[in-house]
Design an enzyme around this catalytic site. Structure first.
Site, PDB file in Angstrom:
ATOM      1  N   ARG A 123      40.186   3.359  98.941  1.00 41.14           N
ATOM      2  CA  ARG A 123      40.994   2.534  98.020  1.00 41.14           C
ATOM      3  C   ARG A 123      41.780   3.363  97.003  1.00 41.14           C
ATOM      4  NH1 ARG A 123      36.468  -0.248  98.965  1.00 41.14           N
ATOM      5  NH2 ARG A 123      36.808  -2.095 100.238  1.00 41.14           N
ATOM      6  N   LYS A 145      56.792   6.151  96.045  1.00 36.74           N
ATOM      7  CA  LYS A 145      56.955   5.364  97.279  1.00 36.74           C
ATOM      8  C   LYS A 145      56.369   6.160  98.428  1.00 36.74           C
ATOM      9  CE  LYS A 145      61.104   2.569  96.688  1.00 36.74           C
ATOM     10  NZ  LYS A 145      62.448   2.325  97.238  1.00 36.74           N
ATOM     11  N   GLU A 187      71.504  14.268  98.085  1.00 39.91           N
ATOM     12  CA  GLU A 187      70.755  13.459  97.101  1.00 39.91           C
ATOM     13  C   GLU A 187      70.936  14.029  95.695  1.00 39.91           C
ATOM     14  OE1 GLU A 187      69.296  10.658  98.061  1.00 39.91           O
ATOM     15  OE2 GLU A 187      68.741  10.892 100.167  1.00 39.91           O
ATOM     16  N   LYS A 228      65.820  10.927  88.430  1.00 36.59           N
ATOM     17  CA  LYS A 228      64.975   9.999  89.193  1.00 36.59           C
ATOM     18  C   LYS A 228      63.842   9.483  88.318  1.00 36.59           C
ATOM     19  CE  LYS A 228      62.817   8.626  93.334  1.00 36.59           C
ATOM     20  NZ  LYS A 228      62.634   8.748  94.749  1.00 36.59           N
ATOM     21  N   GLU A 238      60.927  -1.293  91.746  1.00 38.90           N
ATOM     22  CA  GLU A 238      62.229  -1.673  92.292  1.00 38.90           C
ATOM     23  C   GLU A 238      62.504  -3.161  92.218  1.00 38.90           C
ATOM     24  OE1 GLU A 238      63.425   0.627  95.669  1.00 38.90           O
ATOM     25  OE2 GLU A 238      65.033  -0.764  96.152  1.00 38.90           O
ATOM     26  N   ARG A 242      66.243   0.377  89.886  1.00 43.67           N
ATOM     27  CA  ARG A 242      65.882   1.423  90.844  1.00 43.67           C
ATOM     28  C   ARG A 242      66.765   1.349  92.083  1.00 43.67           C
ATOM     29  NH1 ARG A 242      59.800   3.786  92.262  1.00 43.67           N
ATOM     30  NH2 ARG A 242      60.513   5.203  93.882  1.00 43.67           N
ATOM     31  N   ASN A 246      69.911   3.761  95.701  1.00 49.05           N
ATOM     32  CA  ASN A 246      70.352   3.535  97.082  1.00 49.05           C
ATOM     33  C   ASN A 246      71.850   3.754  97.259  1.00 49.05           C
ATOM     34  OD1 ASN A 246      67.779   2.918  97.877  1.00 49.05           O
ATOM     35  ND2 ASN A 246      68.011   0.740  97.431  1.00 49.05           N
ATOM     36  N   HIS A 249      73.281   4.534 100.618  1.00 49.12           N
ATOM     37  CA  HIS A 249      72.245   4.320 101.621  1.00 49.12           C
ATOM     38  C   HIS A 249      72.519   3.132 102.544  1.00 49.12           C
ATOM     39  CE1 HIS A 249      70.214   7.354  99.326  1.00 49.12           C
ATOM     40  NE2 HIS A 249      69.142   7.310 100.094  1.00 49.12           N
ATOM     41  N   HIS A 253      72.170   4.229 106.115  1.00 48.69           N
ATOM     42  CA  HIS A 253      71.122   3.710 107.002  1.00 48.69           C
ATOM     43  C   HIS A 253      71.734   3.106 108.264  1.00 48.69           C
ATOM     44  CE1 HIS A 253      67.757   3.307 103.744  1.00 48.69           C
ATOM     45  NE2 HIS A 253      67.797   4.508 104.296  1.00 48.69           N
ATOM     46  N   HIS A 268      69.086  12.202 107.688  1.00 43.80           N
ATOM     47  CA  HIS A 268      69.168  11.209 106.611  1.00 43.80           C
ATOM     48  C   HIS A 268      70.176  11.598 105.518  1.00 43.80           C
ATOM     49  CE1 HIS A 268      67.839   8.183 103.751  1.00 43.80           C
ATOM     50  NE2 HIS A 268      67.636   9.148 102.864  1.00 43.80           N
TER      51      HIS A 268
HETATM   52  N1  LIG Z   1      59.382   8.289  99.322  1.00 41.48           N
HETATM   53  C1  LIG Z   1      60.641   8.300  98.945  1.00 41.48           C
HETATM   54  O1  LIG Z   1      60.980   7.895  97.831  1.00 41.48           O
HETATM   55  C2  LIG Z   1      61.658   8.885  99.872  1.00 41.48           C
HETATM   56  C3  LIG Z   1      62.943   9.157  99.391  1.00 41.48           C
HETATM   57  C4  LIG Z   1      63.865   9.746 100.260  1.00 41.48           C
HETATM   58  C5  LIG Z   1      63.501  10.053 101.567  1.00 41.48           C
HETATM   59  N2  LIG Z   1      62.235   9.769 101.986  1.00 41.48           N
HETATM   60  C6  LIG Z   1      61.807  10.108 103.346  1.00 41.48           C
HETATM   61  O2  LIG Z   1      61.827  11.532 103.464  1.00 41.48           O
HETATM   62  C7  LIG Z   1      61.965  11.865 104.840  1.00 41.48           C
HETATM   63  C8  LIG Z   1      62.968  12.981 104.975  1.00 41.48           C
HETATM   64  O3  LIG Z   1      62.480  14.102 104.277  1.00 41.48           O
HETATM   65  P1  LIG Z   1      62.941  15.584 104.679  1.00 41.48           P
HETATM   66  O4  LIG Z   1      64.407  15.612 104.777  1.00 41.48           O
HETATM   67  O5  LIG Z   1      62.241  16.496 103.763  1.00 41.48           O
HETATM   68  O6  LIG Z   1      62.421  15.666 106.180  1.00 41.48           O
HETATM   69  P2  LIG Z   1      61.226  16.499 106.864  1.00 41.48           P
HETATM   70  O7  LIG Z   1      59.964  16.324 106.130  1.00 41.48           O
HETATM   71  O8  LIG Z   1      61.270  16.113 108.301  1.00 41.48           O
HETATM   72  O9  LIG Z   1      61.706  18.016 106.699  1.00 41.48           O
HETATM   73  C9  LIG Z   1      62.878  18.434 107.340  1.00 41.48           C
HETATM   74  C10 LIG Z   1      62.604  19.627 108.267  1.00 41.48           C
HETATM   75  O10 LIG Z   1      62.462  20.789 107.447  1.00 41.48           O
HETATM   76  C11 LIG Z   1      61.239  21.455 107.751  1.00 41.48           C
HETATM   77  N3  LIG Z   1      60.832  22.090 106.506  1.00 41.48           N
HETATM   78  C12 LIG Z   1      60.466  21.500 105.335  1.00 41.48           C
HETATM   79  N4  LIG Z   1      60.285  22.415 104.390  1.00 41.48           N
HETATM   80  C13 LIG Z   1      60.529  23.624 104.953  1.00 41.48           C
HETATM   81  C14 LIG Z   1      60.549  24.963 104.476  1.00 41.48           C
HETATM   82  N5  LIG Z   1      60.324  25.250 103.180  1.00 41.48           N
HETATM   83  N6  LIG Z   1      60.821  25.957 105.354  1.00 41.48           N
HETATM   84  C15 LIG Z   1      61.107  25.682 106.665  1.00 41.48           C
HETATM   85  N7  LIG Z   1      61.150  24.440 107.166  1.00 41.48           N
HETATM   86  C16 LIG Z   1      60.862  23.418 106.314  1.00 41.48           C
HETATM   87  C17 LIG Z   1      60.324  20.385 108.267  1.00 41.48           C
HETATM   88  O11 LIG Z   1      59.320  20.944 109.103  1.00 41.48           O
HETATM   89  C18 LIG Z   1      61.304  19.528 109.066  1.00 41.48           C
HETATM   90  O12 LIG Z   1      61.529  20.101 110.331  1.00 41.48           O
HETATM   91  C19 LIG Z   1      62.384  10.598 105.566  1.00 41.48           C
HETATM   92  O13 LIG Z   1      61.290  10.107 106.293  1.00 41.48           O
HETATM   93  C20 LIG Z   1      62.723   9.628 104.424  1.00 41.48           C
HETATM   94  O14 LIG Z   1      62.480   8.286 104.773  1.00 41.48           O
HETATM   95  C21 LIG Z   1      61.319   9.195 101.163  1.00 41.48           C
END
Ligand SMILES: NC(=O)c1ccc[n+]([C@@H]2O[C@H](COP(=O)([O-])OP(=O)(O)OC[C@H]3O[C@@H](n4cnc5c(N)ncnc54)[C@H](O)[C@@H]3O)[C@@H](O)[C@H]2O)c1
Length: 370
Positions: A123, A145, A187, A228, A238, A242, A246, A249, A253, A268
């Site tokens: 939990r 999130k 971003e 942020k 949100e 918040r 987006n 987005h 999306h 993304h």
């Molecule tokens: N929770 C939230 O508020 C929020 C906000 C925006 C995006 N997201 C989510 O985040 C995700 C995208 O995140 P991302 O772009 O970090 O993707 P990811 O986690 O897939 O990382 C991108 C790539 O970079 C590699 N990588 C990461 N750090 C590295 C490093 N230091 N050296 C070498 N390789 C590295 C990873 O292995 C992967 O192949 C999506 O799923 C999206 O929905 C969440």
């Protein structure tokens, strides 16, 4: 280089984001200071493990806290029920309790999945974010999130679960592929475009140093986290403001869905970049903003090497009506109108209700192949 601290002001759930080089190697000490009795599990992916796991495990072990390590395949597919089951099972198998800590070492995929697991095992366990992608450092690791994808859509399953600490090691970004760095930069630029025009101007002048490392990189990440954190502190769940996060987005999306989430075509942050350019162009078309502002946004995205128009996406896109269909999968259309984040100029974004669906379709027709 010194470490910058940004506080996320959420009352008794307030936490610090530490930003600077070398924080992974200090993870043990910094986590121990805040959670002295906690044992730990580290969740990471194969790419990040190869580059950054060892110093973290060493530092946790030196602080008397040798962690359980859970390493998953890299990529968006890892944000699944199957991976959640693995992570949850491994945390329980390591006999961790509610007062122990689950540490996410990786990009947004690992952060979202791990935070969700930490939110539901026993939990709710302590959660520590150690973001290693630029996107995760400026966006996904802040704000609580968490979640996974459903086969029916992205991010449909999850909980709000705030971390106790975020350690953004800016030197870890040196191993991040350039394309991923650029995607995260979209971003960063977004925060300027939402409501910080001076920050956007600063980025126009300093982006090269943000990419190459050094104090400007730390400054850009800190400014983004402040932006942020401000929004999250105002509207944690949100229900209002918040939604400004987006910006870009809705179009983004839709383009991700239209390219079947194929990262070879569009990741993304690239979708967000095109989406922000389109949001500015669309605002100009509706006579809300000057076309000069849209041109300025496009020029900056182009300068840093990001895609900025739909024609930059390799391969064919569906027609305007089908693209609009993807938008309405994401958003509900009420009496022929949608809610969009639009702008009156650089740094003057606002939540526009009542955007006519017909205008969106005409705009997509005009811009699809250009
Ligand atoms: N929770 C939230 O508020 C929020 C906000 C925006 C995006 N997201 C989510 O985040 C995700 C995208 O995140 P991302 O772009 O970090 O993707 P990811 O986690 O897939 O990382 C991108 C790539 O970079 C590699 N990588 C990461 N750090 C590295 C490093 N230091 N050296 C070498 N390789 C590295 C990873 O292995 C992967 O192949 C999506 O799923 C999206 O929905 C969440």
């Amino acid at each position: 280089m010194s470490v910058v601290t940004v506080e996320v002001g959420l009352g008794e759930r307030a936490y610090d984001i530490l930003i600077g080089p070398g924080l992974i190697g200090r993870g043990g000490e910094l986590i121990h200071k805040r959670l002295p009795k906690a044992r730990a599990a580290v969740v990471t992916d194969e790419n990040v493990a190869a580059a950054h796991l060892e110093p973290l495990v060493e530092s946790l072990s030196a602080a008397g806290n040798a962690p359980a390590v859970i390493t998953l395949p890299a990529g968006e597919k890892t944000k699944s029920f199957a991976s959640l089951e693995t992570v949850v099972d491994q945390i329980i198998a390591a006999r961790l309790e509610r007062g122990d800590a689950v540490i996410a070492l990786g990009g947004g995929v690992i952060g979202d999945l791990t935070g969700f697991a930490a939110g539901i095992v026993r939990r709710g366990m302590h959660f520590v974010q150690m973001p290693t992608s630029l996107l995760a450092q400026v966006d996904s690791s802040v704000g609580g999130k968490t979640g996974i994808n459903s086969p029916r859509g992205k991010n449909l399953i999850g909980v709000f679960h705030q971390p106790r600490l975020v350690l953004a090691d800016t030197a870890a970004l040196d191993t991040l592929p350039l394309r991923e760095f650029r995607a995260g930069y979209a971003e960063v630029a977004k925060y300027g475009l939402i409501d910080r025009p001076d920050f956007f101007s600063w980025l126009e002048n300093n982006w090269q140093e943000v990419f190459s490392g050094g104090p400007a990189r730390i400054e850009a990440i800190a400014q983004s986290c402040r932006a942020k954190a401000d929004v999250v502190a105002r509207d944690e769940f949100e229900t209002g403001d918040r939604a400004l996060l987006n910006l870009g987005h809705t179009f983004g999306h839709a383009l991700e869905a239209a390219t079947a989430y194929d990262g070879a075509r569009l990741v993304h942050g690239e979708g967000v970049a095109i989406g922000m350019a389109l949001a500015h162009r669309f605002s100009a078309r509706l006579n809300l903003a000057s076309p000069d502002d849209a041109a300025r946004v496009e020029a900056h995205l182009r300068a840093v090497g990001l895609p900025w128009r739909m024609a930059d996406i390799p391969g064919a896109l569906p027609d305007a009506e089908a693209l609009f269909g993807y938008i309405t999968q994401d958003k509900k259309v009420s009496r022929g109108a949608l809610t969009f984040i639009l702008t009156r100029g650089i740094g003057q974004s606002f939540i526009a209700k009542d955007v006519p669906a017909s205008e969106v379709v005409s705009f997509l027709k005009e811009n699809r192949q250009e």
